[in-house]
Design a protein around this motif. Structure first.
Motif, PDB file in Angstrom:
ATOM      1  N   ALA A 125      35.553  41.839  43.293  1.00  0.00           N
ATOM      2  CA  ALA A 125      36.675  42.600  42.987  1.00  0.00           C
ATOM      3  C   ALA A 125      37.823  41.854  41.926  1.00  0.00           C
ATOM      4  N   PHE A 144      38.842  43.872  38.427  1.00  0.00           N
ATOM      5  CA  PHE A 144      40.028  44.223  38.415  1.00  0.00           C
ATOM      6  C   PHE A 144      41.079  43.484  37.611  1.00  0.00           C
ATOM      7  N   GLU A 155      42.526  39.252  44.542  1.00  0.00           N
ATOM      8  CA  GLU A 155      41.882  40.448  44.462  1.00  0.00           C
ATOM      9  C   GLU A 155      40.381  40.277  45.049  1.00  0.00           C
ATOM     10  N   ALA A 197      40.522  42.742  48.084  1.00  0.00           N
ATOM     11  CA  ALA A 197      40.036  44.184  47.405  1.00  0.00           C
ATOM     12  C   ALA A 197      38.891  44.596  47.802  1.00  0.00           C
ATOM     13  N   ASP A 198      38.326  45.751  47.516  1.00  0.00           N
ATOM     14  CA  ASP A 198      36.692  46.180  47.700  1.00  0.00           C
ATOM     15  C   ASP A 198      36.747  47.115  46.545  1.00  0.00           C
ATOM     16  N   PRO A 199      35.381  46.394  45.705  1.00  0.00           N
ATOM     17  CA  PRO A 199      35.021  46.811  44.311  1.00  0.00           C
ATOM     18  C   PRO A 199      34.500  48.051  44.353  1.00  0.00           C
ATOM     19  N   HIS A 230      35.606  50.521  45.940  1.00  0.00           N
ATOM     20  CA  HIS A 230      36.709  51.870  45.813  1.00  0.00           C
ATOM     21  C   HIS A 230      37.389  51.807  44.418  1.00  0.00           C
ATOM     22  N   GLU A 288      40.170  51.289  41.611  1.00  0.00           N
ATOM     23  CA  GLU A 288      41.068  50.299  41.365  1.00  0.00           C
ATOM     24  C   GLU A 288      42.325  50.539  42.148  1.00  0.00           C
ATOM     25  N   ARG A 332      43.092  51.877  49.430  1.00  0.00           N
ATOM     26  CA  ARG A 332      42.374  50.842  50.082  1.00  0.00           C
ATOM     27  C   ARG A 332      42.912  49.367  48.919  1.00  0.00           C
ATOM     28  N   ASN A 333      42.643  49.622  47.811  1.00  0.00           N
ATOM     29  CA  ASN A 333      43.136  48.388  46.828  1.00  0.00           C
ATOM     30  C   ASN A 333      44.435  48.116  46.428  1.00  0.00           C
ATOM     31  N   ARG A 350      46.802  44.500  47.205  1.00  0.00           N
ATOM     32  CA  ARG A 350      47.345  44.074  46.041  1.00  0.00           C
ATOM     33  C   ARG A 350      48.826  43.789  45.978  1.00  0.00           C
TER      34      ARG A 350
END
Length: 480
Positions: free
Chosen positions: A51, A55, A365, A369-371, A373, A375, A379-380, A384
């Motif tokens: 991620a 992102f 990130e 973060a979860d790529p 989902h 941006e 969830r992100n 963040r």
């Protein structure tokens, strides 16, 4: 310190073949799409992209945007300390060091860009400095040396910007309230609040408009600093001009290397691969154009401030030349002029701080973060905001606690900026393109790597010595 030994070895040419069996990582191919903005980078053929690259390091910018990013990362308020560096070097050596710093960094940044372009053409685009080290030198170099050094340098720059922003705010406060009771750490916290907001800007590419404003601001405060220095130097308000170098022989010698560390830090960048990662493919030739824009600004700002400031104040130049514009609380130029200059500086400091937060943001990130989902999904967005806020709060706390961070920053420059910006680029280029021993480029690169390796070791010793000398004045949350 083993990196310096590597670059100083007279048999450096053997390194061109030494890594033939090293473990390689796929640097990745970036696909910029207007709809979903996908970035594809893989550590192995089956591994999904992280991620951080997806992102934060979006590849959508033009060479003009790249020029904005480069200018903000290099032409920053630490350039206002160049007259102070000259107090240890004098006119001739100071100007020579400034010219050499500009030429070598422009050369080394272009070498780094050429290496990145080469791997991109091979279908193996690298987005981060540690990816380059992993690919060219092996996994241990990226993970245990280049990655930590870059993180230390970039996060140290954030702390330094926050502290300097607080100092500029305090200077404005003292103009209106010379006997005011507010302390430096309170202004550092206020500036940290501004950074807290700007840190939430999602990607490096999102900073392009802010960095355009930053480019204008650095020209503005440099012009103000130059004009004020000329005005004070031409009047009888300033100190008597004395260009002699103070101190005994030992202090002068160590002062020279400390000054060189300051100049190296001023020219330092440390995030060339991350900036090049913001370019939309194809990237060939774009970085050179961006660097040309940046170094046009470097030439105008660095030399004008360094020469005018040292000419006006001589060996009385302060660590930040803006401090010379007042004596015992009495301004030597109109108050509104000092106010305007400090405001320009504060605003650009916020942009510089956010730029150097990007490697930290990328790591955060990648971790939280979860790529899979979106941006801007909850969830992100929630992790963040929390992680970036904690990162800024930690930097602000360090800046408030350690107002003597200038000494530490000199050490970071010696340990970090010199290897990243002067040594590793020529090593990467030589190992990638393997110039022959008969090539002038081969010997030029060896000379640069060897000279700056030795210089980095000596500058590190000088920085540590300065910290030891100043240790008796250190106090947490000091109001300096």
């Amino acid at each position: 310190m083993w990196s310096f030994g590597l670059t100083c070895d007279p048999s450096f040419g053997l390194l061109l073949f030494f890594h033939s069996e090293r473990e390689r990582e796929m640097g990745g191919v970036v696909e910029a799409d207007e709809g979903d903005q996908k970035v594809a980078r893989q550590a192995d053929p089956q591994k999904e992209l992280d991620a951080g690259a997806l992102f934060v390091l979006k590849s959508k910018g033009s060479w003009v945007h790249c020029g904005y990013h480069l200018t903000t990362s290099i032409v920053a308020p630490p350039l206002l300390s160049l007259p102070y560096a000259f107090t240890f070097l004098g006119w001739e050596v100071g100007i020579v060091c400034l010219i050499v710093g500009a030429l070598v960094t422009f050369y080394s940044y272009n070498l780094l860009s050429m290496v990145l372009e080469h791997h991109d053409q091979m279908g193996n685009r690298q987005l981060r400095f540690r990816d380059m080290a992993h690919q060219i030198l092996g996994p241990r170099w990226g993970r245990y040396y280049v990655g930590p050094i870059q993180f230390m340098v970039c996060y140290g720059a954030v702390v330094a910007c926050t502290l300097l922003g607080g100092q500029c705010m305090k200077a404005i406060y003292l103009l209106s309230s010379p006997n005011g009771s507010m302390k430096l750490y309170q202004f550092v916290i206020i500036f940290g609040g501004l950074m807290l907001v700007l840190a939430q800007i999602p990607s490096f590419h999102s900073l392009r408009h802010i960095n355009l404003i930053s480019l204008v601001l650095c020209l503005a405060y440099s012009a103000c600093a130059t004009a004020a220095s000329i005005y004070i130097g031409s009047s009888n308000k300033g100190p008597k001009k004395d260009y002699s170098i103070n101190g005994n022989t030992e202090n002068r010698v160590f002062g020279v290397f400390n000054a060189i560390a300051i100049i190296a830090t001023t020219f330092g960048n440390g995030i060339i691969p991350e900036i090049q990662a913001t370019l939309a493919p194809p990237v060939k030739g774009k970085m050179f154009k961006g660097l040309s824009v940046c170094y046009a600004v470097v030439t105008v700002t660095f030399f004008s401030v360094a020469i005018s400031g040292y000419w006006a104040f001589g060996n009385q130049a302060e660590g930040l030349v803006l401090s010379n514009f007042s004596v015992d609380g009495k301004p030597l130029v109109p108050k509104w002029f000092i106010l305007m200059t400090n405001i320009f500086t504060i605003l650009q400091l916020s942009a510089v701080g956010v730029v150097y937060l990007q490697p930290t943001n990328e790591v955060l990130e990648r971790t939280f973060a979860d790529p899979t989902h979106e941006e801007f999904s909850a969830r992100n967005v929630i992790p963040r905001v929390i992680s970036r806020s904690l990162s800024v709060i930690a930097a602000t706390t360090m800046a408030a606690m350690l107002p003597f961070f200038g000494d530490i920053n000199s050490l970071i420059g010696a340990f970090g900026f010199i290897p990243l910006d002067f040594i590793l680029p020529v090593v990467f280029f030589s190992l990638t393109f393997k110039p022959t021993r008969k090539s002038p480029v081969f010997w030029l690169n060896i000379s640069i790597a060897g000279f700056f390796s030795i210089l980095g070791v000596i500058a590190s010793v000088a920085s540590v010595r300065q910290i030891v000398l100043d240790a008796k004045t250190y106090r947490l949350f000091a109001d300096v």
